[in-house]
Design an enzyme around this catalytic site. Structure first.
Site, short mmCIF file in Angstrom:
data_model
loop_
_atom_site.label_atom_id
_atom_site.label_comp_id
_atom_site.label_asym_id
_atom_site.label_seq_id
_atom_site.Cartn_x
_atom_site.Cartn_y
_atom_site.Cartn_z
N THR A 93 -5.18 -2.78 -4.20
CA THR A 93 -3.76 -2.99 -4.43
C THR A 93 -2.91 -2.41 -3.30
OG1 THR A 93 -1.94 -2.29 -5.88
CG2 THR A 93 -3.83 -0.85 -5.82
N ASP A 94 -1.69 -2.92 -3.17
CA ASP A 94 -0.76 -2.36 -2.17
C ASP A 94 -0.26 -0.98 -2.59
OD1 ASP A 94 0.91 -3.14 -4.25
OD2 ASP A 94 2.29 -4.31 -3.01
N GLU A 95 -0.46 -0.62 -3.88
CA GLU A 95 0.09 0.66 -4.36
C GLU A 95 -0.56 1.86 -3.69
OE1 GLU A 95 0.95 1.10 -8.45
OE2 GLU A 95 1.55 -0.98 -8.70
N LYS B 84 -7.27 3.93 -7.36
CA LYS B 84 -7.60 2.77 -6.51
C LYS B 84 -7.80 3.23 -5.06
CE LYS B 84 -7.80 -1.08 -7.44
NZ LYS B 84 -8.93 -1.92 -7.97
N TYR C 180 -2.98 5.71 -11.39
CA TYR C 180 -3.59 4.40 -11.11
C TYR C 180 -3.81 4.22 -9.60
CZ TYR C 180 -3.71 -0.58 -9.96
OH TYR C 180 -4.04 -1.79 -9.41
P1 NAD Z 1 -6.55 -6.68 -15.83
O1 NAD Z 1 -6.23 -5.36 -16.44
O2 NAD Z 1 -5.86 -7.90 -16.29
O3 NAD Z 1 -8.12 -6.97 -15.98
C1 NAD Z 1 -9.09 -5.99 -15.76
C2 NAD Z 1 -10.42 -6.51 -16.29
O4 NAD Z 1 -11.41 -5.51 -16.05
C3 NAD Z 1 -10.42 -6.77 -17.80
O5 NAD Z 1 -11.06 -7.99 -18.09
C4 NAD Z 1 -11.20 -5.59 -18.38
O6 NAD Z 1 -11.88 -5.91 -19.58
C5 NAD Z 1 -12.18 -5.32 -17.24
N1 NAD Z 1 -12.65 -3.92 -17.25
C6 NAD Z 1 -11.91 -2.79 -17.37
N2 NAD Z 1 -12.72 -1.71 -17.37
C7 NAD Z 1 -13.99 -2.17 -17.22
C8 NAD Z 1 -15.26 -1.53 -17.13
N3 NAD Z 1 -15.38 -0.20 -17.18
N4 NAD Z 1 -16.35 -2.31 -16.97
C9 NAD Z 1 -16.25 -3.67 -16.91
N5 NAD Z 1 -15.08 -4.31 -17.02
C10 NAD Z 1 -13.96 -3.57 -17.16
O7 NAD Z 1 -6.38 -6.46 -14.27
P2 NAD Z 1 -5.81 -7.46 -13.16
O8 NAD Z 1 -4.36 -7.36 -13.13
O9 NAD Z 1 -6.45 -8.78 -13.31
O10 NAD Z 1 -6.36 -6.74 -11.83
C11 NAD Z 1 -7.66 -7.04 -11.33
C12 NAD Z 1 -7.89 -6.23 -10.08
O11 NAD Z 1 -6.91 -6.55 -9.09
C13 NAD Z 1 -7.81 -4.72 -10.29
O12 NAD Z 1 -8.78 -4.10 -9.50
C14 NAD Z 1 -6.41 -4.37 -9.79
O13 NAD Z 1 -6.37 -3.05 -9.31
C15 NAD Z 1 -6.22 -5.38 -8.68
N6 NAD Z 1 -4.83 -5.79 -8.40
C16 NAD Z 1 -4.02 -6.23 -9.38
C17 NAD Z 1 -2.74 -6.68 -9.07
C18 NAD Z 1 -1.80 -7.22 -10.11
O14 NAD Z 1 -0.66 -7.50 -9.80
N7 NAD Z 1 -2.22 -7.41 -11.35
C19 NAD Z 1 -2.32 -6.65 -7.73
C20 NAD Z 1 -3.18 -6.17 -6.75
C21 NAD Z 1 -4.45 -5.77 -7.09
O1 DAU Z 2 1.58 -3.88 -6.59
C1 DAU Z 2 0.39 -4.27 -7.20
C2 DAU Z 2 0.35 -3.69 -8.60
O2 DAU Z 2 1.28 -4.42 -9.38
C3 DAU Z 2 -1.05 -3.76 -9.22
O3 DAU Z 2 -1.93 -2.97 -8.48
C4 DAU Z 2 -1.01 -3.27 -10.68
O4 DAU Z 2 -2.29 -3.43 -11.27
C5 DAU Z 2 0.00 -4.12 -11.43
O5 DAU Z 2 0.12 -3.67 -12.77
C6 DAU Z 2 1.36 -4.07 -10.75
O6 DAU Z 2 1.93 -2.74 -10.86
P1 DAU Z 2 3.49 -2.52 -11.17
O7 DAU Z 2 3.67 -1.17 -11.75
O8 DAU Z 2 4.32 -2.88 -9.99
O9 DAU Z 2 3.70 -3.68 -12.28
P2 DAU Z 2 4.51 -3.68 -13.67
O10 DAU Z 2 4.53 -5.09 -14.14
O11 DAU Z 2 4.02 -2.63 -14.60
O12 DAU Z 2 5.97 -3.28 -13.22
C7 DAU Z 2 6.69 -4.03 -12.26
C8 DAU Z 2 8.03 -3.33 -12.03
O13 DAU Z 2 8.81 -3.45 -13.22
C9 DAU Z 2 7.90 -1.85 -11.77
O14 DAU Z 2 8.92 -1.47 -10.87
C10 DAU Z 2 8.16 -1.21 -13.13
C11 DAU Z 2 9.14 -2.16 -13.77
N1 DAU Z 2 9.04 -2.32 -15.25
C12 DAU Z 2 7.82 -2.53 -15.79
C13 DAU Z 2 7.68 -2.70 -17.15
C14 DAU Z 2 6.32 -2.92 -17.78
C15 DAU Z 2 10.18 -2.31 -16.01
O15 DAU Z 2 11.32 -2.14 -15.49
N2 DAU Z 2 10.06 -2.50 -17.35
C16 DAU Z 2 8.85 -2.69 -17.97
O16 DAU Z 2 8.80 -2.83 -19.21
#
Ligand code: NAD
Ligand code: DAU
Length: 355
Positions: free
Chosen positions: A136-138, A165, A161
């Protein structure tokens, strides 16, 4: 050609899009999806491809070293695409240990299995093997008003988190440097699209607006995120998996920065239109709430390396992607109700055990 690929976390949001893309685009490849099915994993996300002959689901934990090793022995994976993670920042604030377990220990468990099975060595480059870690970019921390995260930006994670990562990224690089494990890493910005669990900002807001419930905006809503359509992320993963340089890192982003409050206002306008509401009605649901602890102000990705070297670029404009996403949630009400009630998870777990 890597013929059998292990995808971890394939029942989650991004993972399900990656599994779908690989299963349908590469019928000659076998895709094994290892997922623990936590609250975020849902086999209903993969219903359309679950019967394909080149797809197999394994319910299990990436921290289970015995299981992971057994899977490597059974399938002799050519590649691993590792997405399994605890992914929600707010949950990492209330329960950091889950994040240490899955994101750090789980990743190292997979690295160990790949290293042992592939007999990784600094002396020779392993042909046809790749461990691809999705990050992730975080990990880069937060930006001020200007600048973007580059692959060379120093790590500076702020939440449990992002710290977990960042730690997993360091382990992946350490296995490349120390043991010669062929790895590649990508760091992506915020994804949005179908099958996104409704605890994250966009699906939560769509669900709440639809149900006339308050839409919580943290702080003043001034935090900025760089949004990318999830199918574009899956395509970037495909390109990097097949053409990325071993040992390299690629940043993936939408070049699409939005202040949270502006994004929510846009979503409210789309929802008014889709639900036939009077203009401005949905926006009345916006409720400013206490800010997230350690809330990063701004993320923005410089994806020029990926665009230049591997010729990837985002395909959708945000307004188009957001409208498509709203349409998906409004026409998949059953999915939304079931993932929030836990019904699907129960049903699919029972069905899986029964097979
Ligand atoms: P998500 O939470 O939707 O899905 C995670 C999946 O991993 C689920 O299916 C869960 O059951 C599985 N999982 C969790 N713990 C596990 C374990 N111990 N063993 C096996 N499976 C397990 O997550 P996502 O948003 O799809 O993110 C996927 C990946 O991409 C993550 O590594 C996250 O850090 C990265 N990522 C997410 C975002 C985003 O915006 N969502 C952005 C950048 C990177
Ligand atoms: O940047 C990549 C990341 O983006 C991934 O690595 C994470 O897995 C993914 O969850 C996401 O993280 P964020 O914290 O940016 O996403 P989230 O949707 O939780 O929040 C987006 C923005 O909105 C953040 O600034 C927090 C704010 N927020 C979030 C929630 C859930 C609110 O203002 N209200 C809310 O209820």
């Amino acid at each position: 050609m890597k013929t059998t690929i292990l995808i971890t976390g394939g029942a989650g949001f991004i993972g399900s899009h990656v599994v779908r893309l690989f299963v349908t685009k590469y019928p000659g490849c076998r895709i094994v999806n290892l997922d623990k099915l936590t609250y975020a994993g849902n086999l209903a996300n993969l219903r359309d491809i679950e019967k394909n002959s080149n797809y197999e689901f394994v319910k299990g934990d990436i921290c289970d070293a015995g299981l992971v090793q057994q899977l490597f022995e059974k399938h002799d994976f050519g590649g691993v695409i590792h997405l399994a993670a605890e992914s929600h920042v707010d949950r990492s604030i209330s329960n950091p240990m889950e994040f240490v377990n899955t994101n750090v220990i789980g990743t190292v468990t997979l690295l160990n299995a790949a290293k042992q099975h592939w007999k990784a060595s600094l002396a020779a480059v392993l042909k046809g093997r790749l461990f691809y870690h999705i990050s992730t970019d975080e990990v880069y921390g937060t930006l001020g008003k200007a600048g973007k995260f580059k692959e060379t930006t120093a790590y500076d994670p702020h939440s449990p988190y992002s710290a977990s990562k960042a730690s997993s990224d360091h382990f992946v690089r350490a296995y490349y440097d120390t043991f010669g494990l062929p790895v590649v890493i990508s760091n992506c910005s915020n994804n949005y699209g179908s099958y996104h669990f409704p605890e994250k900002l966009i699906p939560l807001a769509i669900n709440n607006i639809k149900n006339n419930k308050p839409v919580p905006v943290y702080g003043k809503g001034e935090n900025i995120r760089d949004w990318l359509f999830v199918e574009d992320h899956a395509k970037a993963i495909d390109v990097i998996f097949h053409k990325g340089k071993i040992g390299d890192t690629y940043n993936i982003g939408g070049n699409n920065e939005w202040k949270n409050i502006d994004l929510i206002n846009l979503l409210c306008r789309i929802m008014d239109q889709k639900l036939g509401r009077v203009k401005g009605e949905s926006a009345k649901l916006i409720t400013f709430v206490k800010d997230r602890a350690g809330h990063d102000l701004r993320y923005a990705i410089d994806s020029s390396k990926l665009q230049r070297k591997l010729k990837w670029k985002p395909s959708l404009k945000f307004e188009q992607g957001l409208e498509r996403t709203v349409d998906w949630y409004l026409s998949n009400e059953e999915w939304l109700t079931n993932v929030t009630s836990g019904e699907y998870k129960k049903y699919y777990e029972l069905q899986y055990v029964a097979r």
